[in-house]
Design a protein around this motif. Structure first.
Motif, short mmCIF file in Angstrom:
data_model
loop_
_atom_site.label_atom_id
_atom_site.label_comp_id
_atom_site.label_asym_id
_atom_site.label_seq_id
_atom_site.Cartn_x
_atom_site.Cartn_y
_atom_site.Cartn_z
N PRO A 1 0.93 -1.09 0.31
CA PRO A 1 0.12 0.11 0.02
C PRO A 1 0.67 1.47 -0.03
O PRO A 1 1.96 1.11 0.58
N ALA A 2 0.39 2.30 -0.61
CA ALA A 2 1.19 3.60 -0.74
C ALA A 2 0.92 4.37 0.61
O ALA A 2 -0.25 4.12 1.22
N LEU A 3 1.90 4.88 1.13
CA LEU A 3 2.06 5.41 2.30
C LEU A 3 1.75 7.09 2.25
O LEU A 3 2.69 7.53 1.51
N ARG A 4 1.17 7.74 2.51
CA ARG A 4 0.93 9.18 2.79
C ARG A 4 0.81 9.63 4.04
O ARG A 4 0.34 9.36 4.81
N VAL A 5 2.13 10.84 4.10
CA VAL A 5 2.41 11.37 5.43
C VAL A 5 1.70 12.78 5.48
O VAL A 5 2.07 13.48 4.52
N MET A 6 1.13 13.00 6.46
CA MET A 6 0.50 14.34 6.37
C MET A 6 0.33 14.71 7.88
O MET A 6 0.33 13.99 9.01
N LEU A 7 0.54 16.00 8.09
CA LEU A 7 0.31 16.60 9.30
C LEU A 7 -0.95 17.17 9.60
O LEU A 7 -1.25 17.99 8.72
N CYS A 8 -1.64 17.35 10.65
CA CYS A 8 -3.11 17.73 10.91
C CYS A 8 -2.83 18.71 12.16
O CYS A 8 -2.05 18.62 13.09
N ASP A 9 -3.85 19.63 12.02
CA ASP A 9 -4.17 20.54 13.26
C ASP A 9 -4.66 20.02 14.31
O ASP A 9 -5.32 18.95 14.11
N ASP A 10 -5.03 20.73 15.32
CA ASP A 10 -5.78 19.97 16.51
C ASP A 10 -7.21 19.60 16.37
O ASP A 10 -7.75 18.84 16.92
N ALA A 11 -7.62 20.17 15.36
CA ALA A 11 -9.12 19.67 14.96
C ALA A 11 -9.03 18.88 13.88
O ALA A 11 -10.21 18.38 13.28
N GLY A 12 -7.89 18.36 13.74
CA GLY A 12 -7.86 16.91 12.90
C GLY A 12 -7.80 17.34 11.36
O GLY A 12 -7.96 16.65 10.25
N GLU A 13 -7.77 18.65 10.90
CA GLU A 13 -7.56 19.26 9.63
C GLU A 13 -6.32 18.97 8.95
O GLU A 13 -5.31 19.57 9.74
N ARG A 14 -6.25 18.63 8.04
CA ARG A 14 -4.89 18.40 7.30
C ARG A 14 -4.35 19.60 6.90
O ARG A 14 -4.97 20.61 6.46
N PHE A 15 -2.88 20.19 7.36
CA PHE A 15 -2.42 21.23 6.76
C PHE A 15 -1.09 21.14 6.16
O PHE A 15 -0.57 22.00 5.52
N PHE A 16 -0.43 20.00 6.05
CA PHE A 16 0.63 19.86 5.40
C PHE A 16 0.70 18.73 5.07
O PHE A 16 0.50 17.38 5.82
#
Length: 113
Positions: free
Chosen positions: A3-18
């Protein structure tokens, strides 16, 4: 197939920002010297690309881009020193996550591709 791995950073509300999209956008800004050109190359509207950058800046607490003067279009954008450092750390983190994911996959599914 692994499987492909996607790395993302999320804010405190769980919204992806990076993640990979903003990472690619920052690289294109650095290459083209323009947020508008980088957005066009990614098939994004200028306003969408600007929102991506602004959201990431808000969550990170520092500017990712700064405006430049001159050039054919009258001005453009470049990455701040903090953005370059963050991008370097993010990519090292992402690469470590990918390597770890591959190792775990191989441990749990030996002989599978």
């Amino acid at each position: 197939m692994k499987p492909a791995l996607r790395v993302m950073l999320c804010d405190d509300a769980g919204e992806r920002f990076f993640g990979e999209g903003p990472c690619r956008l920052l690289h294109l800004i650095e290459e083209t010297g323009s947020l508008r050109s980088a957005a066009a190359q990614m098939g994004l509207s200028y306003s969408k690309a600007l929102r991506l950058v602004q959201h990431a800046e808000k969550e990170l607490g520092f500017a990712l881009t700064c405006k430049t003067i001159g050039g054919r279009g009258g001005g453009g954008s470049t990455l701040t020193a903090e953005a370059r450092q963050f991008l370097e750390r993010y990519e090292a983190y992402r690469d470590a996550c990918v390597q770890t994911s591959r190792e775990l996959y191989s441990a749990f599914f030996p002989g599978q591709r």
